[in-house]
Write a protein that holds these residues in place. Sequence first.
Motif, PDB file in Angstrom:
ATOM      1  N   MET A  84       0.839  -1.199   0.000  1.00  0.00           N
ATOM      2  CA  MET A  84       0.000   0.000   0.000  1.00  0.00           C
ATOM      3  C   MET A  84       0.875   1.251   0.000  1.00  0.00           C
ATOM      4  SD  MET A  84      -3.117  -1.066  -0.040  1.00  0.00           S
ATOM      5  CE  MET A  84      -4.069  -2.536   0.313  1.00  0.00           C
ATOM      6  N   ALA A  85       0.406   2.277  -0.646  1.00  0.00           N
ATOM      7  CA  ALA A  85       1.133   3.545  -0.689  1.00  0.00           C
ATOM      8  C   ALA A  85       0.188   4.672  -0.289  1.00  0.00           C
ATOM      9  CB  ALA A  85       1.685   3.796  -2.086  1.00  0.00           C
ATOM     10  N   GLU A  86       0.719   5.646   0.434  1.00  0.00           N
ATOM     11  CA  GLU A  86      -0.084   6.805   0.824  1.00  0.00           C
ATOM     12  C   GLU A  86       0.029   7.897  -0.234  1.00  0.00           C
ATOM     13  OE1 GLU A  86       1.281   8.052   4.633  1.00  0.00           O
ATOM     14  OE2 GLU A  86      -0.043   6.669   5.717  1.00  0.00           O
ATOM     15  N   PHE A  87      -1.096   8.434  -0.634  1.00  0.00           N
ATOM     16  CA  PHE A  87      -1.124   9.618  -1.497  1.00  0.00           C
ATOM     17  C   PHE A  87      -1.255  10.813  -0.569  1.00  0.00           C
ATOM     18  CE2 PHE A  87      -3.717  12.832  -3.683  1.00  0.00           C
ATOM     19  CZ  PHE A  87      -2.910  13.088  -4.784  1.00  0.00           C
ATOM     20  N   VAL A  88      -0.198  11.640  -0.493  1.00  0.00           N
ATOM     21  CA  VAL A  88      -0.164  12.724   0.484  1.00  0.00           C
ATOM     22  C   VAL A  88      -0.349  14.076  -0.189  1.00  0.00           C
ATOM     23  CG1 VAL A  88       1.366  11.373   1.961  1.00  0.00           C
ATOM     24  CG2 VAL A  88       2.345  13.019   0.355  1.00  0.00           C
ATOM     25  N   ASP A  96     -11.138   2.632  -8.387  1.00  0.00           N
ATOM     26  CA  ASP A  96     -10.624   3.047  -9.696  1.00  0.00           C
ATOM     27  C   ASP A  96      -9.134   2.763  -9.800  1.00  0.00           C
ATOM     28  OD1 ASP A  96     -13.083   3.913 -10.470  1.00  0.00           O
ATOM     29  OD2 ASP A  96     -12.639   6.060 -10.321  1.00  0.00           O
ATOM     30  N   ARG A  97      -8.703   2.399 -10.983  1.00  0.00           N
ATOM     31  CA  ARG A  97      -7.282   2.212 -11.256  1.00  0.00           C
ATOM     32  C   ARG A  97      -6.694   3.538 -11.702  1.00  0.00           C
ATOM     33  NH1 ARG A  97      -3.757   1.202 -15.445  1.00  0.00           N
ATOM     34  NH2 ARG A  97      -1.994  -0.166 -14.956  1.00  0.00           N
ATOM     35  N   VAL A  98      -5.506   3.855 -11.211  1.00  0.00           N
ATOM     36  CA  VAL A  98      -4.803   5.071 -11.615  1.00  0.00           C
ATOM     37  C   VAL A  98      -3.410   4.705 -12.093  1.00  0.00           C
ATOM     38  CG1 VAL A  98      -6.063   6.611 -10.074  1.00  0.00           C
ATOM     39  CG2 VAL A  98      -3.988   5.504  -9.258  1.00  0.00           C
ATOM     40  N   THR A  99      -2.907   5.454 -13.043  1.00  0.00           N
ATOM     41  CA  THR A  99      -1.540   5.266 -13.507  1.00  0.00           C
ATOM     42  C   THR A  99      -0.693   6.440 -13.045  1.00  0.00           C
ATOM     43  OG1 THR A  99      -2.054   6.353 -15.616  1.00  0.00           O
ATOM     44  CG2 THR A  99      -2.260   3.955 -15.528  1.00  0.00           C
ATOM     45  N   GLU A 111      -4.252  20.823 -10.293  1.00  0.00           N
ATOM     46  CA  GLU A 111      -4.521  19.409 -10.527  1.00  0.00           C
ATOM     47  C   GLU A 111      -3.332  18.593 -10.010  1.00  0.00           C
ATOM     48  OE1 GLU A 111      -5.114  19.399 -14.754  1.00  0.00           O
ATOM     49  OE2 GLU A 111      -7.286  19.578 -14.541  1.00  0.00           O
ATOM     50  N   ILE A 112      -3.604  17.589  -9.194  1.00  0.00           N
ATOM     51  CA  ILE A 112      -2.556  16.791  -8.565  1.00  0.00           C
ATOM     52  C   ILE A 112      -2.508  15.410  -9.206  1.00  0.00           C
ATOM     53  CG2 ILE A 112      -1.619  15.940  -6.401  1.00  0.00           C
ATOM     54  CD1 ILE A 112      -1.857  18.966  -6.562  1.00  0.00           C
ATOM     55  N   GLU A 113      -1.300  14.993  -9.594  1.00  0.00           N
ATOM     56  CA  GLU A 113      -1.133  13.706 -10.245  1.00  0.00           C
ATOM     57  C   GLU A 113      -0.790  12.609  -9.241  1.00  0.00           C
ATOM     58  OE1 GLU A 113       0.731  16.537 -10.980  1.00  0.00           O
ATOM     59  OE2 GLU A 113       1.532  16.353 -13.013  1.00  0.00           O
ATOM     60  N   SER A 114      -1.117  11.375  -9.604  1.00  0.00           N
ATOM     61  CA  SER A 114      -0.717  10.223  -8.805  1.00  0.00           C
ATOM     62  C   SER A 114       0.775   9.966  -9.022  1.00  0.00           C
ATOM     63  CB  SER A 114      -1.516   8.984  -9.214  1.00  0.00           C
ATOM     64  OG  SER A 114      -1.049   7.837  -8.528  1.00  0.00           O
ATOM     65  N   PHE A 115       1.458   9.584  -7.961  1.00  0.00           N
ATOM     66  CA  PHE A 115       2.896   9.315  -8.039  1.00  0.00           C
ATOM     67  C   PHE A 115       3.167   7.834  -8.286  1.00  0.00           C
ATOM     68  CE2 PHE A 115       1.489   8.829  -3.725  1.00  0.00           C
ATOM     69  CZ  PHE A 115       2.062   7.636  -3.331  1.00  0.00           C
ATOM     70  N   THR A 116       2.111   7.031  -8.348  1.00  0.00           N
ATOM     71  CA  THR A 116       2.291   5.593  -8.521  1.00  0.00           C
ATOM     72  C   THR A 116       1.139   5.021  -9.324  1.00  0.00           C
ATOM     73  OG1 THR A 116       2.745   3.532  -7.333  1.00  0.00           O
ATOM     74  CG2 THR A 116       1.030   4.942  -6.424  1.00  0.00           C
ATOM     75  N   THR A 117       1.274   3.763  -9.737  1.00  0.00           N
ATOM     76  CA  THR A 117       0.222   3.058 -10.462  1.00  0.00           C
ATOM     77  C   THR A 117      -0.406   2.021  -9.539  1.00  0.00           C
ATOM     78  OG1 THR A 117       1.296   3.353 -12.612  1.00  0.00           O
ATOM     79  CG2 THR A 117      -0.265   1.539 -12.419  1.00  0.00           C
ATOM     80  N   GLY A 118      -1.727   1.979  -9.516  1.00  0.00           N
ATOM     81  CA  GLY A 118      -2.408   1.030  -8.652  1.00  0.00           C
ATOM     82  C   GLY A 118      -3.901   1.269  -8.635  1.00  0.00           C
ATOM     83  N   VAL A 119      -4.539   0.846  -7.554  1.00  0.00           N
ATOM     84  CA  VAL A 119      -5.990   0.954  -7.393  1.00  0.00           C
ATOM     85  C   VAL A 119      -6.285   1.752  -6.124  1.00  0.00           C
ATOM     86  CG1 VAL A 119      -8.135  -0.330  -7.036  1.00  0.00           C
ATOM     87  CG2 VAL A 119      -6.401  -1.219  -8.597  1.00  0.00           C
ATOM     88  N   ILE A 120      -7.248   2.688  -6.217  1.00  0.00           N
ATOM     89  CA  ILE A 120      -7.633   3.478  -5.054  1.00  0.00           C
ATOM     90  C   ILE A 120      -8.294   2.557  -4.026  1.00  0.00           C
ATOM     91  CG2 ILE A 120      -9.006   5.402  -4.193  1.00  0.00           C
ATOM     92  CD1 ILE A 120      -6.857   6.316  -6.055  1.00  0.00           C
ATOM     93  N   GLU A 121      -7.652   2.402  -2.892  1.00  0.00           N
ATOM     94  CA  GLU A 121      -8.161   1.535  -1.829  1.00  0.00           C
ATOM     95  C   GLU A 121      -9.060   2.306  -0.876  1.00  0.00           C
ATOM     96  OE1 GLU A 121      -8.246  -2.306   0.053  1.00  0.00           O
ATOM     97  OE2 GLU A 121      -7.415  -1.641  -1.858  1.00  0.00           O
ATOM     98  N   GLY A 179       0.148  19.745 -10.314  1.00  0.00           N
ATOM     99  CA  GLY A 179       1.006  19.815  -9.145  1.00  0.00           C
ATOM    100  C   GLY A 179       2.475  19.694  -9.470  1.00  0.00           C
ATOM    101  N   SER A 180       2.821  18.776 -10.372  1.00  0.00           N
ATOM    102  CA  SER A 180       4.230  18.564 -10.702  1.00  0.00           C
ATOM    103  C   SER A 180       4.841  19.800 -11.350  1.00  0.00           C
ATOM    104  CB  SER A 180       4.385  17.362 -11.633  1.00  0.00           C
ATOM    105  OG  SER A 180       3.700  17.577 -12.853  1.00  0.00           O
ATOM    106  N   GLU A 181       4.030  20.586 -12.043  1.00  0.00           N
ATOM    107  CA  GLU A 181       4.557  21.791 -12.689  1.00  0.00           C
ATOM    108  C   GLU A 181       4.963  22.843 -11.665  1.00  0.00           C
ATOM    109  OE1 GLU A 181       2.083  21.513 -16.904  1.00  0.00           O
ATOM    110  OE2 GLU A 181       1.136  22.435 -15.156  1.00  0.00           O
ATOM    111  N   LEU A 182       4.383  22.784 -10.466  1.00  0.00           N
ATOM    112  CA  LEU A 182       4.755  23.729  -9.413  1.00  0.00           C
ATOM    113  C   LEU A 182       5.808  23.166  -8.473  1.00  0.00           C
ATOM    114  CD1 LEU A 182       1.293  25.293  -8.504  1.00  0.00           C
ATOM    115  CD2 LEU A 182       3.169  26.334  -9.782  1.00  0.00           C
TER     116      LEU A 182
END
Length: 388
Positions: free
Chosen positions: A1-5, A27-30, A46-56, A300-303
Amino acid sequence: MAEFVMPSLGADMNAGTLIEWRKRVGDRVTKGEIIAVVDTDKAAIEIESFTTGVIEQLLVQPGAKVPVGTAMAIIREERPARGPRTEARGEEITSAAQTPPSVEPTRLRISPAAKQLAADLGIDLSTVQGTGPGGAIGREDILRAAEARSMRVKAEEAALQAGETVDRQARMRQAIAAAMTRSKREIPHYYLSTTIDMGRALAWLSEENRKRPVTDRFLYGVLLLKAVALALHQVPELNAVWKGDTAVPRQDIHVGVAISLRQGGLVAPALHHTDRQSLSELMRNLQDLVVRARAGTLRGSELSDPTITVTSLGEQGVETVFGVIYPPQVALVGFGKIVERPWIVNGQVQARPVLTATLSADHRVTDGHRGGLFLTAIDRLLQEPDRL
């Protein structure tokens, strides 16, 4: 599991307000996909996911103010595909024994009628609290969620009418002031400047633009951005960011571009991999970045990704810019307007278009000698514009 912070979108950000989730539980995210929209003192990002997986699990509801670094969601990361040598029976048994059930925890209990109603009303089911047996979601739950959303929208509209725009401007100025105060307090700046003959660059630009349709022509600013990016290959220590007490050199060059906003204030989002882009790509991406910055649709990554910042005040008639470094970066490059000045060419005085370039750098990381080499590299690159 990974935390989206909640990410840090600049040194002036301590917290952000979650506006909406773009994904729901299950939902699956890439990696790099938009997962949420967060409101900061400067804009909605807009904030991007840092990993690929499924929203738990979604841990934060829209409207909540979340400190930087706080977990907002749990993502079940996808494991890499196994190679043919790892498919022995014994390993399969071990894998099956260690793999927890993955479907049941994310399955929503909801009646067909409630599910259809949610679809009709555009309600995100991951934000609905079920009140039926075992937490099942019914029509009444969907209607309550729709009413709450309507009240929230009305409150937001009322806030806007009462002066939300003015409030955002005030918060932005406070955020900028805090970041610049920190910069001047913590960073021992040194400043250098040089004057660059832009005659060759402008002549090349004029000739190149004659070959292009009006909508595809270059601004001289893209030459400056590319020259800065390529010059960092020769003085790479200026392409770094502070991590705690250590200045960490970055391999990738993401030049931040200072963009003034129509409502006041500015942002400096990154043009990713500036050194690898062609001038055509840079021109398109720069135009897109400016439009999205002023529309409040940056990512988010652009900032968070800039490794150095470029600012230009030539359009405002300024000839020399000595900027303040934006933490955690270690350098900033400033450009003024192009003006005609007497210049010695082959022993004769001529009127030439010249530009003043300045460097603000962190003395803990570099010194004047290295900074001077960097400005000289920019000058040399601009004398060969066809090679940019």
